[in-house]
Design a protein around this motif. Structure first.
Motif: not given
Length: 353
Positions: A319-322, A292-303
């Protein structure tokens, strides 16, 4: 929009998150970025002079480490950057969270702090793959959140993935498949066969079994599997993509003649384009669908560039009511999709570390 970036998450934290946040804040002055982490470690990395007015540091004294047990560390470390960040989203002080930290802890945090969307048994990490036809994309889920799955989980992944591809990628009628070791109905496992039976009852454009190669063909836009298989597919594909570029360069350098050098110069734009297609940094991060919300999992080696793109993915998803569309799709699917959620707490069957 107000976006949280976990300043302490990832192999290159806090330097990479701080730089990624600075890049995004400068490029998007209408949106707020909240860097959550140890102020004493974060502040010196902001550089001399005043940082952008839309970039803020929110102090959190603890860190969920990459080798921590996900759910127990999230519970125990009450002032961790990840927990504080999710609480900001829960309390309406932020609209989305991005973290390159412990992906199991991101999953646990989403469940423990925000909870599941009504009707969702298991959230899933959704990873985008490049497709050969028309520059499209294929969404693979689950890419690592759930090692053990039921057939109903895979069917729900299909519903959520189809909704995401329609809403975010603009594909009017995404084709959906179940990842298997062959296209014949006799192939697969009890899990894939039962999931396929469920999806044949759905109103999705279900094409049946697909193979690993179909992730890149452009013939299918959503592919579902369990998180163990999906994570292996994801990491193998990353390695193959970068390996092809490396082997090509190695072969050119080994020959070392003038024709090869001239050819290499001519190939540089094409190689740069190929790198952009296969490089995880271009996609930034994968959404955790079903919370119930937005969570983004980024790569552990993220630059920094990867985290800049992950913040962009968070912004677009928020955005946009997804979320509302996803809730409607899950509700419609309850007509044909049995679930086993009754009596279970949000983290009873989670989390894979």
């Amino acid at each position: 929009m107000r976006l949280v970036l976990d300043a302490m998450g990832g192999d290159h934290a806090p330097a990479a998150p701080v730089e990624g946040a600075l890049l995004f804040a400068r490029a998007n002055p209408d949106h707020q970025v909240l860097l959550v982490g140890d102020r004493e470690r974060v502040a010196p990395l902001l550089g001399r002079g005043r940082p952008p007015s839309n970039l803020h540091v929110h102090h959190a004294s603890e860190v969920v480490e990459m080798d921590d047990h996900a759910s127990s560390a999230f519970r125990r470390k009450r002032d961790s950057s990840l927990r504080v960040g999710f609480e900001l989203v829960r309390d309406g002080k932020a609209d989305a969270l991005v973290s390159a930290g412990n992906s199991g802890a991101v999953m646990a945090g989403g469940l423990l702090t925000l909870g599941r969307l009504p009707g969702v048994e298991r959230p899933a990490i959704a990873a985008l793959f490049p497709a050969l036809k028309g520059g499209g994309r294929c969404l693979l889920l689950d890419a690592g959140a759930n090692v053990d799955c039921r057939p109903s989980h895979l069917a729900q992944f299909a519903v959520m993935g189809e909704a995401y591809v329609r809403a975010r990628l603009g594909v009017a009628r995404p084709r959906v498949g179940v990842l298997s070791n062959g296209e014949e109905a006799s192939k697969g496992t009890p899990l894939t066969r039962e999931a396929s039976e469920l999806l044949r009852r759905s109103d999705l454009d279900f094409v049946g079994y697909v193979e690993g190669k179909d992730l890149f063909s452009g013939d299918v836009q959503v592919v579902v599997t369990d998180g163990f298989t999906g994570n292996i597919v994801l990491k193998t594909s990353e390695g193959v993509g970068m390996g092809v570029i490396g082997l090509l360069r190695q072969a050119i350098e080994k020959r070392g003649g003038l024709p090869e050098k001239l050819g290499a110069m001519l190939l540089q734009p094409a190689l740069a384009g190929l790198r952009r297609v296969v490089d995880y940094a271009e996609y930034g991060g994968a959404p955790l669908l079903g919370i119930q919300g937005v969570g983004i999992v980024a790569h552990g080696r993220s630059t920094p560039r990867a985290l800049y793109n992950a913040l962009g993915a968070a912004l677009a998803t928020a955005q946009g009511g997804f979320q509302e569309e996803l809730t409607r799709c899950i509700e419609r699917a309850s007509v044909w999709l049995p679930t086993h959620q009754k009596g279970k707490k949000a983290t009873d069957e989670v989390v894979s570390d």
